[in-house]
Enzyme design. Sequence first.
Site, mmCIF file in Angstrom:
data_model
loop_
_atom_site.group_PDB
_atom_site.id
_atom_site.type_symbol
_atom_site.label_atom_id
_atom_site.label_comp_id
_atom_site.label_asym_id
_atom_site.label_seq_id
_atom_site.Cartn_x
_atom_site.Cartn_y
_atom_site.Cartn_z
ATOM 1 N N LYS A 52 0.825 -1.210 0.000
ATOM 2 C CA LYS A 52 0.000 0.000 0.000
ATOM 3 C C LYS A 52 0.859 1.260 0.000
ATOM 4 C CE LYS A 52 -3.755 -2.451 1.894
ATOM 5 N NZ LYS A 52 -4.577 -2.888 2.993
ATOM 6 N N ILE A 53 1.927 1.212 0.739
ATOM 7 C CA ILE A 53 2.790 2.387 0.785
ATOM 8 C C ILE A 53 3.423 2.630 -0.580
ATOM 9 C CG2 ILE A 53 4.891 3.330 1.809
ATOM 10 C CD1 ILE A 53 4.126 1.735 4.356
#
Length: 638
Positions: A399-400
Amino acid sequence: MEIFHHLASSLLDPSENKARFVDHCHALHSRVLKLPSRSGVNNSHRFVALALCVCSHLCGASIDSAFCVLQTMAPSDPSAEGACSREQLAQVCKTEWLPAVNELNLKKFCNDGEGAKLRRLFHDYYIAFVPSILFSHSRAALLLDLVRENGGEGKVFAASEMGFREASTLIREKTSPFCNAIVCADVNLICKYSTSYQLDARPPKWLRDSLRDCRIKHPSLYVKKYEEKNCSPAKRKPHEANISCIHLPSPTKRPRSTVAKVLTAEMVKPAKDHNPSFRSPREKEGAEADEFRGQASSPLSSRRGERDSKLEQPSAKPLSWACEIRTSFSGGDFPMNEKICELLGVVQESCLMKKDQFRATGYQRAIARIRALRQDITTVDDVAVLTSGKGIGTKLERKIIEIVKTGRLLQAENVLENAEGTAVRQLCNVWGIGPVKALHLIAQGIKSVTQLRDAVRHDSQILDRNQKIGLRHYEDLLLRIPRRHVAELEKFVRMVVKSVDQSLDITVAGSYLRGKKDCGDVDILICGSSEQLRFGFVKVVKEMRKKGVLTDDLTIGQGKYFGIFRFPGRPHARVDLFAVPHEEYPFALLTYTGSAIFNRYVNSKVDPNCESVDGNCNRHPIFGDTNTCLLVAIYEGR
DNA sequence: AGGCTGTACTG
DNA sequence: CAGTACA
DNA sequence: GCCT
């Protein structure tokens, strides 16, 4: 010689270990006998010295402290027989025994190091001296060192047979002349854990000062700046924040600012009129978690205290206390980090709304770690910095990376578009309504507070008593309380309390005590003897109600009152009153000062199987035990 | 696969 | 007992 | 969600 056999039998099972231990002691013993006599030093002195060295070695405390300890355990003063002064004894220790004992490294015979066996060993020999609830047995001497190092006086009491009540009474009675503060357990452990979490650890300034002066300095002494600064020029900020901020649902409804900034600010530049430099109100709940999961590279390193390195930390790592770890590194220096935190925060909230508190915790930790970074994550390579440590796994990494690459997070956008999520969030802000109730309401078509009010008018059954109160004061309870309002309430409550019973007193704990610039609610401890509290507490509540300050009661439990107060012309606000008998005061203060995340951190280090000394202490979970960590509670002699 | 802080009130 | 709350 |  006997003592060494005893020591051996208390040690671990492997007979091999036992045998070796005894062998070593025999060797030491014969060395004693071979030593030439010196003026004023005979063999019994040498035995005493040896015992001192062993004791000091095992507890990691100084000889001097070990001496005090031996004094309390031995019926007669070790130095009294013969004309051996304490200084001489110490000298003997240093020159004759300490190197030998250290070389033996007796600790290795204790398989579980500082654990139960060692404690038992100490206990058996009455080298355990301090009320066990207050201190870890094996660390009492260490604490004594700490006090001394700071120029204070301390004393250790034999208390192995003593229950908690007696012990705390004793402490209160005997220690107040020179040391009316400090309940502090296991400095080492906290440091140890702190370093394993790569935190800085160091006692807050107020504690260090208290140690130095041998009297408690109220933490609020370090806090007064907010009173002066915050009131006039920039006072509107917190309120604006409440409106624009994303709100967290239960359990801690409102956005909070970060860690007790003032304490930290004071420590950096104690004397100067250092601007506390507001945290911007954009900070969200997750921030507080940083306290305990912060990054290794900390800005605190430049100002570490002199004594830190002495705490058995081989590497001179900067230390500070977990309770004061700085959270975010303010300023908009790291725009991408901010962005990541914001987006992950959205997802975190959505998890909280459901039953998924643990998932939310996962996000919370990740956010905390990113906030604590001192470098902006701009490339995919930078992300590796995060994934190399604990707390961020593959899913979060993905996600990052998505955010770094695209500047967006699909999941977060979905959450924000989701009308239900917004509705849950709003409804959860009503005191007494949690995720489950919110979902029920939504199922009935109630999607906002306005609709809820309408619905209640038709059918008052849909909410319970407390929820209705929460709804009635919905807007007011969303507001944060400026410190000066809290101070006024404090004054008022103290006045009422004194009028009820002169012997009672109060302490405002919670976020106020932590130096926040504003508070979500007010936590007040009412302290006194249990008998006095039995009547006094109820009476105080009654009085306050009579004076119109308490407008609604939420719950009234055993020594516990949650309610709503209002001063004329001000918004309503939440207040919690807790009746705290003297014996529990240090513990209650520790717990109720929080923060919640700090308490969680502490509790997670406590061994739940430890026997508790007194049932009552368990009312404050942190103290369920003795052997474990931590920290600072303060204890006022009177 | 199961833990993730621990206690207490309300209905 | 579940749900909610407290730190 | 992460960790053991």
